[in-house]
Design a protein around this motif. Structure first.
Motif, PDB file in Angstrom:
ATOM      1  N   ILE A   1      55.706  38.207  32.036  1.00  0.00           N
ATOM      2  CA  ILE A   1      54.634  39.126  32.433  1.00  0.00           C
ATOM      3  C   ILE A   1      53.711  38.464  33.445  1.00  0.00           C
ATOM      4  O   ILE A   1      53.336  39.065  34.472  1.00  0.00           O
ATOM      5  CB  ILE A   1      53.844  39.592  31.198  1.00  0.00           C
ATOM      6  CG1 ILE A   1      54.776  40.262  30.186  1.00  0.00           C
ATOM      7  CG2 ILE A   1      52.728  40.536  31.610  1.00  0.00           C
ATOM      8  CD1 ILE A   1      55.452  41.505  30.690  1.00  0.00           C
ATOM      9  N   GLU A   2      53.332  37.229  33.175  1.00  0.00           N
ATOM     10  CA  GLU A   2      52.437  36.514  34.088  1.00  0.00           C
ATOM     11  C   GLU A   2      53.137  36.204  35.412  1.00  0.00           C
ATOM     12  O   GLU A   2      52.505  36.258  36.480  1.00  0.00           O
ATOM     13  CB  GLU A   2      51.949  35.227  33.429  1.00  0.00           C
ATOM     14  CG  GLU A   2      51.008  35.432  32.247  1.00  0.00           C
ATOM     15  CD  GLU A   2      51.728  35.810  30.962  1.00  0.00           C
ATOM     16  OE1 GLU A   2      51.080  36.227  30.000  1.00  0.00           O
ATOM     17  OE2 GLU A   2      52.977  35.689  30.934  1.00  0.00           O
ATOM     18  N   ILE A   3      54.427  35.898  35.361  1.00  0.00           N
ATOM     19  CA  ILE A   3      55.177  35.654  36.593  1.00  0.00           C
ATOM     20  C   ILE A   3      55.253  36.932  37.426  1.00  0.00           C
ATOM     21  O   ILE A   3      55.060  36.922  38.647  1.00  0.00           O
ATOM     22  CB  ILE A   3      56.579  35.124  36.262  1.00  0.00           C
ATOM     23  CG1 ILE A   3      56.475  33.706  35.689  1.00  0.00           C
ATOM     24  CG2 ILE A   3      57.480  35.142  37.486  1.00  0.00           C
ATOM     25  CD1 ILE A   3      57.783  33.151  35.198  1.00  0.00           C
ATOM     26  N   TYR A   4      55.530  38.057  36.756  1.00  0.00           N
ATOM     27  CA  TYR A   4      55.567  39.341  37.469  1.00  0.00           C
ATOM     28  C   TYR A   4      54.215  39.639  38.116  1.00  0.00           C
ATOM     29  O   TYR A   4      54.136  40.071  39.280  1.00  0.00           O
ATOM     30  CB  TYR A   4      55.948  40.449  36.495  1.00  0.00           C
ATOM     31  CG  TYR A   4      55.390  41.797  36.841  1.00  0.00           C
ATOM     32  CD1 TYR A   4      55.835  42.503  37.951  1.00  0.00           C
ATOM     33  CD2 TYR A   4      54.394  42.377  36.055  1.00  0.00           C
ATOM     34  CE1 TYR A   4      55.313  43.743  38.278  1.00  0.00           C
ATOM     35  CE2 TYR A   4      53.863  43.617  36.362  1.00  0.00           C
ATOM     36  CZ  TYR A   4      54.315  44.295  37.482  1.00  0.00           C
ATOM     37  OH  TYR A   4      53.805  45.513  37.791  1.00  0.00           O
ATOM     38  N   THR A   5      53.136  39.406  37.378  1.00  0.00           N
ATOM     39  CA  THR A   5      51.803  39.685  37.909  1.00  0.00           C
ATOM     40  C   THR A   5      51.503  38.817  39.128  1.00  0.00           C
ATOM     41  O   THR A   5      50.968  39.302  40.133  1.00  0.00           O
ATOM     42  CB  THR A   5      50.747  39.447  36.822  1.00  0.00           C
ATOM     43  OG1 THR A   5      51.072  40.214  35.661  1.00  0.00           O
ATOM     44  CG2 THR A   5      49.368  39.842  37.309  1.00  0.00           C
ATOM     45  N   SER A   6      51.843  37.530  39.059  1.00  0.00           N
ATOM     46  CA  SER A   6      51.576  36.639  40.188  1.00  0.00           C
ATOM     47  C   SER A   6      52.415  37.020  41.408  1.00  0.00           C
ATOM     48  O   SER A   6      51.921  36.976  42.548  1.00  0.00           O
ATOM     49  CB  SER A   6      51.835  35.189  39.774  1.00  0.00           C
ATOM     50  OG  SER A   6      53.180  35.005  39.368  1.00  0.00           O
ATOM     51  N   VAL A   7      53.689  37.382  41.211  1.00  0.00           N
ATOM     52  CA  VAL A   7      54.532  37.803  42.336  1.00  0.00           C
ATOM     53  C   VAL A   7      53.990  39.091  42.956  1.00  0.00           C
ATOM     54  O   VAL A   7      53.946  39.232  44.189  1.00  0.00           O
ATOM     55  CB  VAL A   7      55.993  37.996  41.858  1.00  0.00           C
ATOM     56  CG1 VAL A   7      56.837  38.658  42.944  1.00  0.00           C
ATOM     57  CG2 VAL A   7      56.606  36.662  41.460  1.00  0.00           C
ATOM     58  N   MET A   8      53.559  40.033  42.107  1.00  0.00           N
ATOM     59  CA  MET A   8      53.023  41.298  42.613  1.00  0.00           C
ATOM     60  C   MET A   8      51.750  41.054  43.423  1.00  0.00           C
ATOM     61  O   MET A   8      51.560  41.623  44.505  1.00  0.00           O
ATOM     62  CB  MET A   8      52.739  42.242  41.448  1.00  0.00           C
ATOM     63  CG  MET A   8      52.173  43.598  41.859  1.00  0.00           C
ATOM     64  SD  MET A   8      51.757  44.612  40.433  1.00  0.00           S
ATOM     65  CE  MET A   8      50.388  43.648  39.742  1.00  0.00           C
ATOM     66  N   TRP A   9      50.869  40.180  42.901  1.00  0.00           N
ATOM     67  CA  TRP A   9      49.624  39.894  43.621  1.00  0.00           C
ATOM     68  C   TRP A   9      49.893  39.129  44.912  1.00  0.00           C
ATOM     69  O   TRP A   9      49.153  39.274  45.882  1.00  0.00           O
ATOM     70  CB  TRP A   9      48.671  39.111  42.716  1.00  0.00           C
ATOM     71  CG  TRP A   9      48.027  39.987  41.677  1.00  0.00           C
ATOM     72  CD1 TRP A   9      48.017  41.349  41.652  1.00  0.00           C
ATOM     73  CD2 TRP A   9      47.298  39.557  40.533  1.00  0.00           C
ATOM     74  NE1 TRP A   9      47.333  41.808  40.546  1.00  0.00           N
ATOM     75  CE2 TRP A   9      46.865  40.725  39.840  1.00  0.00           C
ATOM     76  CE3 TRP A   9      46.963  38.324  40.007  1.00  0.00           C
ATOM     77  CZ2 TRP A   9      46.126  40.684  38.673  1.00  0.00           C
ATOM     78  CZ3 TRP A   9      46.203  38.266  38.843  1.00  0.00           C
ATOM     79  CH2 TRP A   9      45.790  39.435  38.176  1.00  0.00           C
ATOM     80  N   LYS A  10      50.924  38.311  44.934  1.00  0.00           N
ATOM     81  CA  LYS A  10      51.259  37.617  46.183  1.00  0.00           C
ATOM     82  C   LYS A  10      51.766  38.618  47.221  1.00  0.00           C
ATOM     83  O   LYS A  10      51.413  38.528  48.410  1.00  0.00           O
ATOM     84  CB  LYS A  10      52.320  36.548  45.929  1.00  0.00           C
ATOM     85  CG  LYS A  10      52.707  35.753  47.174  1.00  0.00           C
ATOM     86  CD  LYS A  10      53.713  34.681  46.841  1.00  0.00           C
ATOM     87  CE  LYS A  10      54.019  33.837  48.088  1.00  0.00           C
ATOM     88  NZ  LYS A  10      54.651  34.606  49.154  1.00  0.00           N
ATOM     89  N   ASP A  11      52.592  39.574  46.789  1.00  0.00           N
ATOM     90  CA  ASP A  11      53.086  40.594  47.712  1.00  0.00           C
ATOM     91  C   ASP A  11      51.948  41.452  48.254  1.00  0.00           C
ATOM     92  O   ASP A  11      52.003  41.916  49.402  1.00  0.00           O
ATOM     93  CB  ASP A  11      54.136  41.469  47.032  1.00  0.00           C
ATOM     94  CG  ASP A  11      55.416  40.700  46.713  1.00  0.00           C
ATOM     95  OD1 ASP A  11      55.643  39.646  47.346  1.00  0.00           O
ATOM     96  OD2 ASP A  11      56.168  41.141  45.823  1.00  0.00           O
ATOM     97  N   GLU A  12      50.932  41.692  47.419  1.00  0.00           N
ATOM     98  CA  GLU A  12      49.786  42.491  47.851  1.00  0.00           C
ATOM     99  C   GLU A  12      48.728  41.661  48.565  1.00  0.00           C
ATOM    100  O   GLU A  12      47.646  42.174  48.864  1.00  0.00           O
ATOM    101  CB  GLU A  12      49.151  43.197  46.640  1.00  0.00           C
ATOM    102  CG  GLU A  12      50.065  44.226  45.990  1.00  0.00           C
ATOM    103  CD  GLU A  12      49.425  44.880  44.776  1.00  0.00           C
ATOM    104  OE1 GLU A  12      48.283  44.489  44.434  1.00  0.00           O
ATOM    105  OE2 GLU A  12      50.039  45.781  44.192  1.00  0.00           O
ATOM    106  N   LYS A  13      49.024  40.370  48.788  1.00  0.00           N
ATOM    107  CA  LYS A  13      48.124  39.446  49.477  1.00  0.00           C
ATOM    108  C   LYS A  13      46.841  39.190  48.712  1.00  0.00           C
ATOM    109  O   LYS A  13      45.835  38.731  49.284  1.00  0.00           O
ATOM    110  CB  LYS A  13      47.789  39.964  50.903  1.00  0.00           C
ATOM    111  CG  LYS A  13      49.012  40.306  51.739  1.00  0.00           C
ATOM    112  CD  LYS A  13      49.948  39.123  51.873  1.00  0.00           C
ATOM    113  CE  LYS A  13      51.192  39.486  52.680  1.00  0.00           C
ATOM    114  NZ  LYS A  13      52.142  38.366  52.803  1.00  0.00           N
ATOM    115  N   ILE A  14      46.846  39.484  47.420  1.00  0.00           N
ATOM    116  CA  ILE A  14      45.693  39.118  46.592  1.00  0.00           C
ATOM    117  C   ILE A  14      45.689  37.609  46.354  1.00  0.00           C
ATOM    118  O   ILE A  14      44.643  36.967  46.324  1.00  0.00           O
ATOM    119  CB  ILE A  14      45.726  39.898  45.263  1.00  0.00           C
ATOM    120  CG1 ILE A  14      45.617  41.397  45.538  1.00  0.00           C
ATOM    121  CG2 ILE A  14      44.612  39.444  44.330  1.00  0.00           C
ATOM    122  CD1 ILE A  14      45.762  42.259  44.301  1.00  0.00           C
TER     123      ILE A  14
END
Length: 831
Positions: free
Chosen positions: A404-417
């Protein structure tokens, strides 16, 4: 250059375009570059989408499996191995070669891999949600609420205070400051699916600590959801658009719980009735609903996994839905596609691009956040009067993170957060903290320490101290019940020597995330496991009614992974002060006496129980099928019982149990005492000086039964070696219904000479292993007396009065009372 070479060389074009956040790479690929024409026609397979995707999948899965094997001694999980596989295959290591990156991970190949892996991820998250029982949050006690709240509040609040201090000290830029705030919220969370996965991998899911960590994690995750929603609602630009977004997301959630859930449950019930199979599920309609909900999530601007997860949460966990869907989807989604998704986090990690400007500050904040999470959880646990060792273990478990945390970090990286620098540090720290935490938990926490003491309860103690006999009977299915009832009948519960029985229905945990150990009457009536448990309980209750006042029973159900369900068995035996645990043998026999089915998982359970049990253990080899009796309603009970006695504590324990059977007026008990030929010339044998005093006294007590009990027999078999012992045992034939034997003997005994060289089932001992062969057609009970101090402190509540009780109801012994929690049975007639 040929036309084919020209097409392959120009099949992919790239350029810069304006994306939703910054300039993005635009990749254009011709529509005929899906499958290769073959190397024999001069085609390069890796220029085509399908061969490249297959190569990427194979490389990721094989590399992660190899790393998992290497890291397994360090107690690392598959998620860590998959992230490391991505790091090795990515730009941090192999990706330093430009030619390798163009061949293995071109831009067009990244898109295909990400698309494929995201499908597997939202299916995996659907399965994680399916295993969650939404009522856990309501059932979480005050202890779990306090610890879960502290586990999130401490790191989140103190981490943000640290950032405010560092912002003024180091003059952090707004982008770096925003990135660090995001990292804090990520590190503060503890995901319920990740925690239960870690607990299951460490075989402590059904331990006391595992159940507490499960409840704490769902409380912590609830807080992270609330904080995320609040921040997204009030801190994003475009408030009106955000309100509309949340409105439609709420509509999506309501449709999941009030439309999709009833529809799937109705289809499942209709399907099970139409095909007359309770475990049949409408698999393809469920998949269609899953795809529609995932599509709706993407339309509303959230990841497809969001809708898939909440659809799983809305559906009932466990069988038939949870078990059926998990069985069909797990291998495809979790074992084949999910590794690619996890590896992407490693493929996007590049350690060589970590800038030195703010690395120390960001890493310091990450470590401070983890430290605050650890200290906050440990402090709250100690406040709740949890032992310091368990408090540290719980704090370490709450620091573990995963998919879950890996998914969240990848998603935020894609969104440039998250920028590349923060993302790299988050992945590195996540691997290190989770890896160290898992290893330390294994070293610090032993679930068996609660019932592993120097003192062990034994049948011999109950007999010597006039203590009520308490049995824990374990069953896996209804087929185990008739022979277990026969065993209870042969143990002869009487008014002056009553028996307490605790039945435990063992169910392998499938389709749900949390383990269950509870009394039968508290089970969910809609759970199919409850229906099977009810059939088992009815069989024992009928026997209890026939022996009202002499036998009382309590019924429990345990649903846990078979790799750790032995902890439930031992815990219940300790709590209920059982003197003997009876567990079925892992082999089932057909009506002709041959082995019909072998269950290696049950064998592992038996071995673990033998190793850790707080009392004596009996492994029951059930051959009721060969005797033609598979119903409790059949009145045929055992009439002939034999006891094989050689020497040792286990034989003494088995003899003590058989002496109860010898008191049964309708059961013939024969003790077969094996002695070596040399003992005939030993003058001390008559005084019993060559054996232990307790064994000698037991033998003499049994011989005293011969004086006034015509159905009790004593036989001596004089043998010279193991060959003659085998001949005598083989001659037993089909004379007996049950044979009781001790597990361990002196391996240097002349009686067993030549029999100890090979054994198929060492958990049965030498003699028990012989009886497990297809040559015999009677049931066998192999008893093992746990090593330990026999001076176990017995409570007065377990002790029987020396003189007979003569007042009150003559059917009910005063030993049984409401303090034990037994359910009284109102009969309209007396026996």
């Amino acid at each position: 250059m040929s036309k084919l070479d020209m097409d392959e060389a120009t099949s992919t074009q790239r350029g810069k375009v304006h994306g939703p956040f910054v300039l993005e790479n635009l990749v254009c690929q011709t529509n005929h570059m899906l499958t290769s024409r073959g190397v024999f026609l001069g085609s390069d397979p890796l220029k085509y989408a399908m061969p490249l995707l297959l190569l990427q999948m194979a490389a990721i899965i094989i590399t992660s499996r190899l790393l998992y094997r290497l890291l397994k001694p360090l107690k690392q999980g598959m998620i860590s191995a998959q992230v490391l596989a991505g790091i090795i295959l990515g730009p941090s290591l192999f990706g330093q070669s430009r030619r390798y990156m163009q061949m293995f991970l071109p831009i067009s190949g990244k898109i295909n891999l990400q698309t494929f892996s995201n499908i597997g991820f939202f299916m995996h998250l659907f399965l994680l949600g399916l295993r969650i029982d939404a009522s856990i949050l309501r059932k979480a006690g005050s202890k779990a609420l306090l610890i879960g709240t502290a586990s999130y509040a401490f790191p989140f609040s103190l981490g943000n205070l640290t950032v405010l201090f560092l912002k003024n000290t180091f003059e952090l830029s707004p982008d770096v400051s925003h990135c660090i705030h995001t990292v804090i919220s990520l590190n503060a969370m503890t995901s319920f699916p990740v925690t239960t996965t870690v607990l299951a991998e460490l075989n402590i899911l059904n331990s006391d600590l595992g159940r507490l960590a499960t409840n704490c994690s769902i409380v912590c995750e609830a807080f992270s959801w609330i904080v995320a929603l609040v921040f997204r609602m009030f801190l994003q630009d475009g408030t009106l658009a955000t309100v509309w977004s949340f409105t439609w997301i709420t509509v999506l959630l309501l449709s999941i719980f009030f439309i999709c859930r009833p529809l799937i449950i109705w289809l499942t019930q209709r399907r099970s009735v139409s095909v007359d199979k309770a475990n049949e599920i409408p698999f393809f309609p469920i998949i269609m609903v899953l795809l529609v909900i995932s599509l709706g999530s993407e339309v509303l601007g959230v990841h497809a996994a969001f809708g898939a997860f909440w659809l799983g949460v809305s559906l009932p966990d466990g069988p038939p839905l949870g078990t059926g869907i998990t069985t069909r989807l797990e291998m495809f989604a979790s074992s084949l596609m999910l590794p690619c998704f996890i590896a992407i986090s490693g493929l996007q990690t590049n350690f060589l691009k970590i800038e030195q400007s703010h690395v120390k500050v960001i890493e310091a904040v990450i470590l401070i956040t983890y430290t605050c999470k650890f200290l906050g959880t440990a402090a709250a646990s100690v406040y709740c009067k949890i032992q310091i060792g368990d408090a540290i273990s719980l704090a370490l478990l709450m620091c573990c993170q995963g998919v879950i945390e890996i998914y969240t970090s990848v998603m935020w990286k894609d969104e440039k957060i998250l920028n590349t620098e923060c993302f790299n540090l988050v992945i590195i720290t996540l691997l290190l903290v989770t890896g160290v935490s898992r290893y330390l938990v294994v070293r610090l926490y032993d679930p068996s320490k609660r019932y592993r003491s120097e003192s062990k309860r034994t049948i011999l103690n109950t007999r010597q101290r006039n203590i009520q006999l308490r049995l824990l009977v374990c069953v896996y299915n209804v087929e185990n019940v008739p022979s277990m009832v026969n065993l209870l009948e042969a143990s002869y519960p009487s008014r002056y020597s009553p028996v307490s029985v605790f039945t435990l229905h063992l169910v392998e945990l499938k389709g749900r995330a949390h383990a269950v150990l509870m009394p039968h009457h508290l089970m969910n009536k809609l759970d199919p496991n409850t229906a099977q448990s009810t059939q088992i309980v009815n069989g024992f209750q009928r026997f209890e009614q026939q022996h009202q006042g002499t036998l009382m029973a309590q019924h429990f159900t345990a649903a846990a992974p078979f790799s750790s369900i032995n902890d439930d068995i031992c815990t219940l035996a300790l709590d209920k002060k059982a003197a003997l645990i009876v567990i079925p043998f892992h082999k089932q026999y057909a009506i002709d006496g041959t082995v019909d089915h072998v269950n290696p998982a049950i064998r592992s359970i038996n071995i673990n129980v033998l190793d850790k049990a707080p009392c004596s253990v009996g492994i029951f080899i059930d051959r009721g099928e060969t005797e033609g009796r598979r119903s409790v309603l059949m009145s045929n009970t055992w009439r002939n019982v034999a006891m094989i006695f050689i020497e040792g504590g286990d034989d003494a324990e088995a003899l003590a149990f058989c002496m109860r059977m010898a008191e049964h007026p309708e059961v013939t008990v024969t003790m077969i005492h094996f002695r070596h030929k040399s003992s005939l010339y030993n003058t001390n044998i008559t005084t019993g000086e060559e054996t232990e005093p307790s064994e000698c006294h037991l033998i003499n007590d049994f011989k005293n039964f011969l004086l006034n009990k015509p159905k009790v027999h004593y036989k001596e078999e004089i043998v010279r070696d193991g060959v003659e012992t085998t001949q005598v045992i083989s001659s037993l034939g089909s004379t007996y219904d049950l044979v009781v034997v001790g597990r361990d003997h002196d391996l240097e005994s002349s009686v067993l000479y030549g029999l100890t060289d090979w054994s198929e089932c060492p958990e049965l001992g030498v003699i028990g292993d012989m009886f497990a062969s297809a040559d015999f057609h009677f049931s066998v009970l192999v008893i093992h007396q746990q090593e330990g101090d026999d001076s176990f402190a017995m409570e007065n509540s377990c002790k029987l009065p020396v003189s007979p009780y003569r007042g009150g109801d003559p059917r009910v012994h005063p030993r049984f009372s409401v303090e034990e929690g037994y359910t009284s049975i109102d009969l309209h007639h007396t026996r």
